[in-house]
Design an enzyme around this catalytic site. Sequence first.
Site, PDB file in Angstrom:
ATOM      1  N   GLU A  81     -20.640 -24.776  14.095  1.00 12.38           N
ATOM      2  CA  GLU A  81     -21.384 -23.790  13.313  1.00 12.38           C
ATOM      3  C   GLU A  81     -22.888 -24.002  13.453  1.00 12.38           C
ATOM      4  O   GLU A  81     -23.653 -23.039  13.428  1.00 12.38           O
ATOM      5  CB  GLU A  81     -20.964 -23.859  11.841  1.00 12.38           C
ATOM      6  N   HIS A 100     -15.466 -16.284  15.998  1.00 14.27           N
ATOM      7  CA  HIS A 100     -14.506 -16.412  14.900  1.00 14.27           C
ATOM      8  C   HIS A 100     -13.264 -15.547  15.087  1.00 14.27           C
ATOM      9  O   HIS A 100     -12.176 -15.925  14.631  1.00 14.27           O
ATOM     10  CB  HIS A 100     -15.176 -16.074  13.569  1.00 14.27           C
ATOM     11  N   ARG A 156     -11.906 -12.678 -14.753  1.00 15.19           N
ATOM     12  CA  ARG A 156     -12.665 -11.662 -14.013  1.00 15.19           C
ATOM     13  C   ARG A 156     -14.055 -12.126 -13.582  1.00 15.19           C
ATOM     14  O   ARG A 156     -14.925 -11.309 -13.294  1.00 15.19           O
ATOM     15  CB  ARG A 156     -12.750 -10.353 -14.804  1.00 15.19           C
ATOM     16  N   ARG A 176     -24.633  -9.076   8.930  1.00 13.41           N
ATOM     17  CA  ARG A 176     -24.018 -10.356   8.587  1.00 13.41           C
ATOM     18  C   ARG A 176     -22.855 -10.707   9.515  1.00 13.41           C
ATOM     19  O   ARG A 176     -22.528 -11.877   9.706  1.00 13.41           O
ATOM     20  CB  ARG A 176     -23.551 -10.368   7.133  1.00 13.41           C
ATOM     21  N   HIS A 232     -11.219 -25.718  11.872  1.00 10.44           N
ATOM     22  CA  HIS A 232     -11.918 -24.441  11.972  1.00 10.44           C
ATOM     23  C   HIS A 232     -13.034 -24.498  13.018  1.00 10.44           C
ATOM     24  O   HIS A 232     -13.147 -23.611  13.873  1.00 10.44           O
ATOM     25  CB  HIS A 232     -12.503 -24.058  10.614  1.00 10.44           C
ATOM     26  N   LYS A 289     -18.897 -16.108   0.404  1.00  6.27           N
ATOM     27  CA  LYS A 289     -17.553 -15.759   0.862  1.00  6.27           C
ATOM     28  C   LYS A 289     -16.564 -16.776   0.308  1.00  6.27           C
ATOM     29  O   LYS A 289     -16.741 -17.977   0.484  1.00  6.27           O
ATOM     30  CB  LYS A 289     -17.476 -15.772   2.389  1.00  6.27           C
ATOM     31  N   ASN A 310     -20.176 -14.341  12.701  1.00  3.52           N
ATOM     32  CA  ASN A 310     -18.792 -14.571  13.112  1.00  3.52           C
ATOM     33  C   ASN A 310     -18.646 -14.766  14.618  1.00  3.52           C
ATOM     34  O   ASN A 310     -17.549 -14.576  15.160  1.00  3.52           O
ATOM     35  CB  ASN A 310     -17.911 -13.400  12.652  1.00  3.52           C
ATOM     36  N   GLU A 366     -21.431  -8.019   4.291  1.00  4.16           N
ATOM     37  CA  GLU A 366     -21.030  -7.877   5.686  1.00  4.16           C
ATOM     38  C   GLU A 366     -20.735  -6.434   6.075  1.00  4.16           C
ATOM     39  O   GLU A 366     -19.734  -6.123   6.718  1.00  4.16           O
ATOM     40  CB  GLU A 366     -19.823  -8.770   6.004  1.00  4.16           C
ATOM     41  N   HIS A 421     -10.084 -17.551  14.799  1.00  3.38           N
ATOM     42  CA  HIS A 421      -9.087 -17.344  13.744  1.00  3.38           C
ATOM     43  C   HIS A 421      -7.703 -17.124  14.334  1.00  3.38           C
ATOM     44  O   HIS A 421      -6.691 -17.550  13.756  1.00  3.38           O
ATOM     45  CB  HIS A 421      -9.484 -16.156  12.865  1.00  3.38           C
ATOM     46  N   LYS A 479     -28.961 -18.612   7.792  1.00  4.29           N
ATOM     47  CA  LYS A 479     -27.890 -17.902   7.095  1.00  4.29           C
ATOM     48  C   LYS A 479     -28.417 -17.163   5.875  1.00  4.29           C
ATOM     49  O   LYS A 479     -28.008 -16.026   5.601  1.00  4.29           O
ATOM     50  CB  LYS A 479     -26.764 -18.855   6.691  1.00  4.29           C
TER      51      LYS A 479
END
Length: 361
Positions: free
Chosen positions: A182, A245, A118, A238, A262, A140, A242, A234, A249, A224
Site C-alpha cells: 500500500e 485491488h 444506528r 477516490r 491483503h 471504509k 484501489n 468513492e 480481491h 490518502k
Amino acid sequence: MKNLELDLGERSYPIFIAPGILADGALWLKYIAGSQVCIVSNDTIAPLYLADLKAQLSEKNVCEVILPDGEAHKTLAVLEQVFDTLLANNHNRSTTLIALGGGVVGDMCGFAAACYQRGVQFIQIPTSLLAMVDSSVGGKTGVNHPLGKNMIGAFHQPNCVLADLNVLKTLSDREFSAGMAEVIKYGLICDAEFFGWLEQNIAGLMARDAELLSEAVYRCCENKATVVAEDEREGGRRAILNLGHTFGHAIETAEGYGNWLHGEAVAAGTALALALSVKLAWLAPDVAARGVALLEQAGLPVEPPSNMNVDQFLQLMGRDKKVVDGRLRLVLLVGLGEAVVTSEASIEIITEVLLAAGVSA
C-alpha cells in the site's frame, strides 16, 4: 510528532503519527465522547498492547472484545461478538469504540460503530503498517462475504487516528512487507516524487529505520487524506486508491481469506494492472518495470497464484464493488503518479494479460 487533518467539514479528524503516542492519553482522550469505552482487538495484538491502552482509560467504564486473528474471521458471525458485548454491558449512544489492531480489526470495529444503535463514535489505533497507511484512514468499514471481499460495510469516519510507530517493532516481516504494497501504491497512483524517494530508501525502510518509516507513513496518510477529502464516498477520484485491488480481491477470495495477505494480493494485482496499462499502450514499459522491481524489493509476490484460471479471475472480478452497470472498472496508470479509473480494458485484453502472467486458460 507528525500530524495532519482529514478535511471533511463537520466530520474532519486528526491523524497523529509518532512513536509512543499510545501512552499519551493527554493527546487523544479528548476524542472519547462519554464515559463508556469498548476496545475491540484480537488475540495476537491484545497481549501486546491492551494493558497499556487500558492504563490510559482508568477513569472510563471500559469493556473489551478480543476477536480471533486473521482475515478468515472478518465475518458477520464474528462481528456479533462486538454487539453482544456492547449490549451485555448496557452501552448507549454515547459509547466510543476503539479499534486496537490491524486492518481486519479496524474494519470490523468501524462497521460495528456504524451499526450499533444506528451509529456511535470510534477511534482507530492501527497496529500494522498497512492499517496505518491505508485502512485506518478514510472511513471504509466492513466485513467479507464468501463470494466477495468487503462486500458488506459502511462509510463511517473515526474521531481520530493514532499511528504509534513503536508498534511496528513487533510486526512480522511478512506483515510488514504486506503493508509496503500500500505504501508503494501511493507513489504509483498520485505521487511520483514519493515513488522516487521510495526507490532511494527501500533498503532502509525494509530495515525499519524509524525516521524513514515516519516519513513514509506521513506521506501516505497525506496522500490518502487529500484524495478522501475530494471524494469521501468513492463516487469518482477516490477509486484510484484501489490500484491492484480488483485483481487482488479476486486472489484473496479464490485462495481463501488470509492464505494470501491483503497486501500480498494487492502487490500481485498491481503487477497485473501495470502489465495491462502497458498492454493498452498507456504506460511506458520501463515505468511498469520500476513498479514491479520496487514491489519485489519489498519482499512481495508479483505473480498471481498458479492454481487460478482465467474464468475464475473474471468471475470474481465481476463481483467487485467497482463494477458499474455490468462493466468492469479498473484502476490503471497513464504515467508514474498518474492513475485513471477506466472501463476501456476489454475482457479479451484482460485475458491476454492474465495468460501472459501465467494464469491457466
